[in-house]
Enzyme design. Structure first.
Site, PDB file in Angstrom:
ATOM      1  CE  LYS A  74      -0.301  37.852  13.058  1.00  0.00           C
ATOM      2  NZ  LYS A  74       0.128  38.798  12.012  1.00  0.00           N
ATOM      3  CB  SER A 150       3.440  40.067  13.441  1.00  0.00           C
ATOM      4  OG  SER A 150       2.316  40.268  12.582  1.00  0.00           O
ATOM      5  CB  SER A 174       2.850  40.734   9.499  1.00  0.00           C
ATOM      6  OG  SER A 174       3.515  41.714  10.256  1.00  0.00           O
TER       7      SER A 174
END
Length: 500
Positions: A74, A150, A174
C-alpha cells in the site's frame, strides 16, 4: 504459468509450488504482472510499478514461508527504500524514502516479491479510493462503484486476481471497508501487535495498524504470524501466546455473540446490510453458537466526533510535514484535505486532549460488553459500495469552504456543516468500524453476503484484546460453512476492457 492455475491458489498454495520446484518465482511474477496489465486500464489499482525491481528480486534465492509469492504494498506507511511513498498525494509522489518500514522488512523476510504500490486516497483519509493525483480505483465486481478505502487499490487488485494477498492498513476501517466492498477477508490486528515504524511513530495514537487483505483465512493467519511482534524502536512489547496459523486451523469453542444492525451514530442503514447480518446469524446458529441482539451501550456518536477531532488534527500535522519536506503550497493538496487540516489546526490543545482521554471510556464500555459476549457482530458497511464520485464534496460546500480557507476562518466550518457532513455522509456509510480502532481491539470483515445486484457486503466481528486467534478460528469455520474462495468478479478480461 496459466492464469487459471495462478488464480486457483492462495499465497500459501503458490509458495508451495515454488518450494517444490513446480514453478519459479519469476514465473509467478510474470503471471501477476500480466494479470495487472490486463485489469489495470479499468481498475487503476497500482500507482507505482516496480516490475524491474521485482524481477531482479525474483531471480535471487528467496527464503521464508511466502518465498516467491508476488505482492503489492500500500502506498501509505509501507515504505520501500529508494521509492516514494505518495500517501495518495501529488505533493509526495516523487519524494523517495531512505529506509524500509519495519513491516516491509518483515514481508521481504518472508520471501514476498513486491512489484507495485497500490492506490489510496490522499493521506488515507477516506473510505473510498478516489485521489485527484492518481484517479479512482474501481471495484472488479462493478467498475462503476468503489472498492472502498483507504486500502482500495490493494483490495481491488486481490479481488481481480492480481495477487492473492496485498498490504493494507486500518486507521478507521481501511482494511475492513475495502474487504467488505470486494468480497475479501480483512483482519485489523489489535493495537501494538503489528509494528508501524520507524517513520511516523505511532499513527493516530495506535488506532492505525498495518495488515493485509486476502482471500483465505489460512493466508490471513500465516501473514499475521509474519507481521506480529515488537521491534526495538516500538512503543509496545507485543507477545503472542499462540501461532495464528494454528489458531485458524482450530475449531472455536461455542461462542456467545451479540449483534446489532442499527447505525451506532443514528444514520440510516440499507436493508442489504441488515440482511448480511441476518445471514451471518443464521449460519452461526447452524454451527451451534449462541447469537442474540445486543448493544454496546457506548455513545458512538460522540466517539465519531472524537475520532474526527483526531483525524483533523492528524491531517493538519501531515500537511505541515509534507509542506516542510517539499516546499509545497497549501493549494497543492486536495480541497477536502485542506479543510480537514484547517479544522485540525483550529482545534485547541485542551479539546484534543479531552477527546483523546475519552478513548478510555469507550474501551471500558467495550470491555464490559465483552464480559457478556465473546464477540460483537455488525455489518461492516451500512450501505453497498458507493458509486464512483458519489461522495464528492458538493459544489456549494466547496465554495463555502474555499471562502473559509481564504479568510482563515475554518473554525466556522463546524457551523457551516462540515463536521456534520463528515459524520453523516461519510462515516454514515461506515459507522461500525471506528470503534475497534479507538479501543484498539482486533476486528475482522468476513465475506458472507452478496447483494441482489451482485455486490459483496461483508460482516464484521470485534473481539476483546488478544482475540485475533478467536476471530481467525471463527472465520475458518465460516469459510468451511459458506465457502467464498471460488467466488470471483463476473467480469472477464475482455469485458473489463469494454467497461472502461
Amino acid at each position: 504459468m496459466e492464469y487459471s492455475e495462478y488464480r486457483s491458489r492462495d499465497a500459501i498454495g503458490l509458495a508451495e509450488l515454488v518450494a517444490t520446484g513446480q514453478v519459479s518465482a519469476s514465473e509467478l511474477l510474470e503471471t501477476a504482472i500480466a494479470r495487472l496489465d490486463t485489469v489495470e486500464p479499468t481498475l487503476n489499482t497500482v500507482v507505482r510499478r516496480l516490475d524491474d525491481r521485482a524481477r531482479a528480486r525474483a531471480r535471487e534465492p528467496l527464503a521464508g514461508p511466502f518465498a516467491g509469492v508476488p505482492f503489492l504494498l500500500k502506498d501509505l506507511g509501507q515504505d520501500l527504500a529508494g521509492e516514494p511513498t505518495s500517501s495518495g498525494s501529488r505533493v509526495l509522489a516523487n519524494l523517495p524514502v531512505d529506509e524500509n518500514s519495519v513491516i516491509v522488512d518483515r514481508w521481504l523476510g518472508a520471501g514476498l516479491v513486491p512489484f507495485g504500490k497500490t492506490n489510496t486516497p490522499e493521506f488515507g483519509a477516506k473510505g473510498i479510493t478516489e485521489p485527484e493525483a492518481f484517479g479512482a480505483s474501481r471495484n472488479p465486481w462493478n467498475p462503476a462503484v468503489t472498492p472502498g478505502g483507504s486500502s482500495g487499490g490493494s483490495a481491488a487488485a486481490v479481488a481481480a486476481g492480481v495477487v492473492p494477498v496485498a498490504g493494507a492498513s486500518d486507521g478507521g476501517g481501511s482494511i475492513r471497508i475495502p474487504a467488505a466492498c470486494c468480497g475479501l477477508l480483512g483482519l485489523k490486528p489489535g493495537r501494538g501487535l503489528v509494528p508501524t515504524g520507524p517513520r511516523g511513530g505511532e499513527p493516530l495514537h495506535g488506532a492505525a495498524v498495518n495488515g493485509v487483505i486476502c482471500r483465505t483465512v489460512r493466508d490471513a493467519a500465516a501473514v499475521l504470524d509474519v507481521m506480529a511482534g515488537s521491534y526495538a524502536g516500538g512503543p509496545y512489547l507485543a507477545e503472542r501466546a499462540q501461532s495464528y496459523a494454528e489458531a485458524a486451523r482450530s475449531a472455536p469453542k461455542r461462542l456467545r455473540i451479540g449483534y446489532e444492525t442499527a447505525s451506532p451514530i443514528g444514520t440510516p442503514v440499507d436493508p442489504e446490510a441488515m440482511a448480511a447480518v441476518d445471514g451471518a446469524v443464521a449460519v452461526l446458529e447452524e454451527l451451534g453458537h449462541h447469537v442474540e441482539p445486543a448493544s454496546t451501550g457506548i455513545d458512538e456518536r460522540r466517539l465519531a466526533e472524537d475520532f474526527l477531532t483526531m483525524w483533523f488534527a492528524t491531517a493538519a500535522a501531515e500537511v505541515a510535514d509534507a509542506r516542510r519536506r517539499t516546499g509545497a503550497r497549501a493549494e497543492d493538496f486536495e480541497f477536502d484535505t485542506r479543510i480537514m487540516a484547517a479544522m485540525g489546526a483550529a482545534t485547541s490543545a485542551s479539546d484534543y486532549i479531552a477527546a483523546h482521554t475519552r478513548w478510555a471510556e469507550y474501551a471500558s464500555g467495550l470491555a464490559q460488553f465483552h464480559e457478556r459476549y465473546d464477540l460483537l457482530l455488525t455489518p461492516t458497511l451500512a450501505f453497498p459500495p458507493s458509486r464512483i464520485g458519489e461522495l464528492d464534496t458538493p459544489r456549494w460546500m466547496r465554495r463555502a469552504g474555499e471562502a473559509l480557507l481564504r479568510t482563515r476562518t475554518a473554525w466556522l466550518a463546524g457551523r457551516a456543516g462540515f463536521v456534520d457532513r463528515m459524520v453523516d455522509d461519510n462515516l454514515g456509510r461506515t459507522p461500525y468500524t471506528q470503534l475497534a480502532n479507538i479501543t484498539g481491539r482486533p476486528a475482522i470483515s468476513v465475506p458472507l453476503h452478496w447483494t441482489a445486484s451482485g455486490l459483496p457486503l461483508g460482516v464484521q466481528f470485534v473481539a476483546p484484546l488478544g482475540g485475533e486467534g478467536v476471530l481467525l478460528a471463527l472465520a475458518g469455520e465460516l469459510e468451511q460453512a459458506r465457502p467464498w474462495f471460488e467466488r470471483q468478479p463476473p467480469l472477464v478480461p475482455a469485458e473489463l476492457s469494454a467497461a472502461s
